[in-house]
Design an enzyme around this catalytic site. Structure first.
Site, PDB file in Angstrom:
ATOM      1  N   ALA A   1       0.957  -1.091  -0.058  1.00 40.79           N
ATOM      2  CA  ALA A   1      -0.085  -0.019   0.201  1.00 40.79           C
ATOM      3  C   ALA A   1       1.147   1.077   0.036  1.00 40.79           C
ATOM      4  O   ALA A   1       1.961   1.122   0.155  1.00 40.79           O
ATOM      5  CB  ALA A   1      -0.809  -0.013   1.272  1.00 40.79           C
ATOM      6  N   SER A   2       0.287   2.297  -0.070  1.00 39.58           N
ATOM      7  CA  SER A   2       1.060   3.765   0.018  1.00 39.58           C
ATOM      8  C   SER A   2       1.241   3.862   1.543  1.00 39.58           C
ATOM      9  O   SER A   2       0.899   3.060   2.642  1.00 39.58           O
ATOM     10  CB  SER A   2       0.313   4.662  -0.615  1.00 39.58           C
ATOM     11  OG  SER A   2      -1.160   5.001   0.105  1.00 39.58           O
ATOM     12  N   MET A   3       1.747   5.144   1.902  1.00 35.72           N
ATOM     13  CA  MET A   3       1.960   5.436   3.314  1.00 35.72           C
ATOM     14  C   MET A   3       0.295   5.591   3.787  1.00 35.72           C
ATOM     15  O   MET A   3      -0.434   5.826   3.078  1.00 35.72           O
ATOM     16  CB  MET A   3       2.696   6.771   3.295  1.00 35.72           C
ATOM     17  CG  MET A   3       3.822   6.797   2.642  1.00 35.72           C
ATOM     18  SD  MET A   3       5.145   6.041   3.653  1.00 35.72           S
ATOM     19  CE  MET A   3       5.472   7.419   5.026  1.00 35.72           C
TER      20      MET A   3
ATOM     21  N   LYS B   1      -0.444  -0.441   7.436  1.00 37.19           N
ATOM     22  CA  LYS B   1       0.160  -2.072   7.070  1.00 37.19           C
ATOM     23  C   LYS B   1       0.928  -2.242   8.518  1.00 37.19           C
ATOM     24  O   LYS B   1       0.797  -3.459   8.818  1.00 37.19           O
ATOM     25  CB  LYS B   1       1.518  -1.823   6.133  1.00 37.19           C
ATOM     26  CG  LYS B   1       0.909  -1.181   4.598  1.00 37.19           C
ATOM     27  CD  LYS B   1       2.020  -1.008   3.851  1.00 37.19           C
ATOM     28  CE  LYS B   1       2.962   0.138   4.089  1.00 37.19           C
ATOM     29  NZ  LYS B   1       2.324   1.481   3.838  1.00 37.19           N
TER      30      LYS B   1
ATOM     31  N   GLU C   1       8.024  -3.038   6.615  1.00 32.27           N
ATOM     32  CA  GLU C   1       8.863  -2.532   5.783  1.00 32.27           C
ATOM     33  C   GLU C   1       9.799  -3.465   4.662  1.00 32.27           C
ATOM     34  O   GLU C   1      10.752  -3.283   4.471  1.00 32.27           O
ATOM     35  CB  GLU C   1      10.106  -1.681   6.613  1.00 32.27           C
ATOM     36  CG  GLU C   1       9.464  -0.670   7.717  1.00 32.27           C
ATOM     37  CD  GLU C   1       8.645   0.321   7.011  1.00 32.27           C
ATOM     38  OE1 GLU C   1       8.901   0.651   5.803  1.00 32.27           O
ATOM     39  OE2 GLU C   1       8.073   1.279   7.791  1.00 32.27           O
TER      40      GLU C   1
ATOM     41  N   GLN D   1       9.687  -3.303   1.479  1.00 31.80           N
ATOM     42  CA  GLN D   1      10.227  -2.851   0.407  1.00 31.80           C
ATOM     43  C   GLN D   1      11.728  -2.667   0.542  1.00 31.80           C
ATOM     44  O   GLN D   1      12.316  -2.475  -0.414  1.00 31.80           O
ATOM     45  CB  GLN D   1       9.786  -1.136   0.067  1.00 31.80           C
ATOM     46  CG  GLN D   1      10.176  -0.583   1.372  1.00 31.80           C
ATOM     47  CD  GLN D   1       9.103  -0.237   2.478  1.00 31.80           C
ATOM     48  OE1 GLN D   1       8.342  -0.939   2.651  1.00 31.80           O
ATOM     49  NE2 GLN D   1       9.172   0.886   3.133  1.00 31.80           N
TER      50      GLN D   1
ATOM     51  N   CYS E   1      -6.897   9.291  -0.189  1.00 32.64           N
ATOM     52  CA  CYS E   1      -6.341  10.407  -0.608  1.00 32.64           C
ATOM     53  C   CYS E   1      -7.064  11.556  -0.196  1.00 32.64           C
ATOM     54  O   CYS E   1      -8.211  11.328   0.211  1.00 32.64           O
ATOM     55  CB  CYS E   1      -6.381  10.669  -2.432  1.00 32.64           C
ATOM     56  SG  CYS E   1      -5.728  12.413  -2.982  1.00 32.64           S
TER      57      CYS E   1
ATOM     58  N   CYS F   1      -8.888  13.693  -1.686  1.00 34.44           N
ATOM     59  CA  CYS F   1     -10.070  13.911  -2.474  1.00 34.44           C
ATOM     60  C   CYS F   1     -11.020  12.775  -2.245  1.00 34.44           C
ATOM     61  O   CYS F   1     -12.340  12.898  -2.811  1.00 34.44           O
ATOM     62  CB  CYS F   1      -9.673  13.941  -4.015  1.00 34.44           C
ATOM     63  SG  CYS F   1      -9.057  12.320  -4.735  1.00 34.44           S
TER      64      CYS F   1
ATOM     65  N   HIS G   1      -3.750  13.112  -8.206  1.00 36.16           N
ATOM     66  CA  HIS G   1      -3.221  14.087  -7.440  1.00 36.16           C
ATOM     67  C   HIS G   1      -1.689  14.060  -7.276  1.00 36.16           C
ATOM     68  O   HIS G   1      -1.138  15.217  -7.290  1.00 36.16           O
ATOM     69  CB  HIS G   1      -3.973  14.381  -6.288  1.00 36.16           C
ATOM     70  CG  HIS G   1      -5.413  14.951  -6.343  1.00 36.16           C
ATOM     71  ND1 HIS G   1      -6.430  14.116  -6.089  1.00 36.16           N
ATOM     72  CD2 HIS G   1      -5.820  16.154  -6.737  1.00 36.16           C
ATOM     73  CE1 HIS G   1      -7.594  14.912  -6.179  1.00 36.16           C
ATOM     74  NE2 HIS G   1      -7.019  16.148  -6.918  1.00 36.16           N
TER      75      HIS G   1
END
Length: 192
Positions: free
Chosen positions: A9-11, A15, A88, A90, A145, A147, A185
């Site tokens: 996932a993104s930050m 996670k 972590e 990644q 996000c 939005c 975005h």
């Protein structure tokens, strides 16, 4: 057959929280787990997995050179492990991702790896790239996000909130350095 899972996932998608909950679920049933986190991420305390909501647990801090398979095999000989969890992910090396697959295949222990898919320039991290290739199960965790759309990208920002477009792939930080955004975005802010 034990499986290799990659939760990405993104930050700010939860996670670490999800990892700690999974470990707790095993332990609550009397099953042993072994946790790892990247030594490079020392925002809170070395060798600790810490979530933004305040959960934490001690973990073995891995470096790119660590033989994770050897660490797990030795620990499994001392106490029967039911699951290995990696935070972590990644930051894993290619060799370490292959070691995670061996943990599943040779030791019969499931491995749950949690990490970012891409960096602030939309490039895959080494560990994520190989987890996407080798994992038996891929699960995208959702972040939001501003939005309201699903956030899939990580924008690095300076102290004033301006986008940073160049720099080292790895710069440890949290909400002070990164914003999770939807692709639209992210592209609006990341383009020169």
């Amino acid at each position: 057959m034990a499986k290799l899972y990659f939760y990405y996932a993104s930050m700010n998608a939860g996670k670490s929280t999800t990892l700690l909950q999974s470990s707790f679920n095993y332990q609550e049933r009397g099953m042993e787990t072994m946790l790892f986190t990247a030594a490079i991420d020392n925002r809170y305390a070395p060798g600790m997995i810490t979530s933004r909501i305040g959960l934490e647990a001690a973990a073995t801090a891995f470096t790119p050179q660590m033989d994770i398979f050897g660490q797990v095999a030795a620990e499994h000989a001392r106490r029967p492990l039911s699951c290995v969890l990696i935070d972590e992910a990644q930051f894993l090396s290619r060799d370490q991702v292959f070691q995670l697959a061996r943990i599943c295949d040779d030791l019969g222990i499931p491995v749950l790896a949690y990490g970012l898919r891409t960096d602030f320039q939309a490039n895959l991290f080494e560990g994520s790239m190989h987890l996407l290739a080798l994992a038996d199960v891929l699960v995208e965790l959702k972040a939001v996000c501003a939005c309201g759309r699903k956030a899939t990208m990580n924008l690095r920002v300076d102290a004033a909130g301006n986008a940073i477009r160049q720099g080292a792939q790895t710069e440890i930080g949290g909400n002070d350095r990164y914003i999770a955004l939807c692709r639209r975005h992210y592209m609006e802010k990341a383009r020169p």
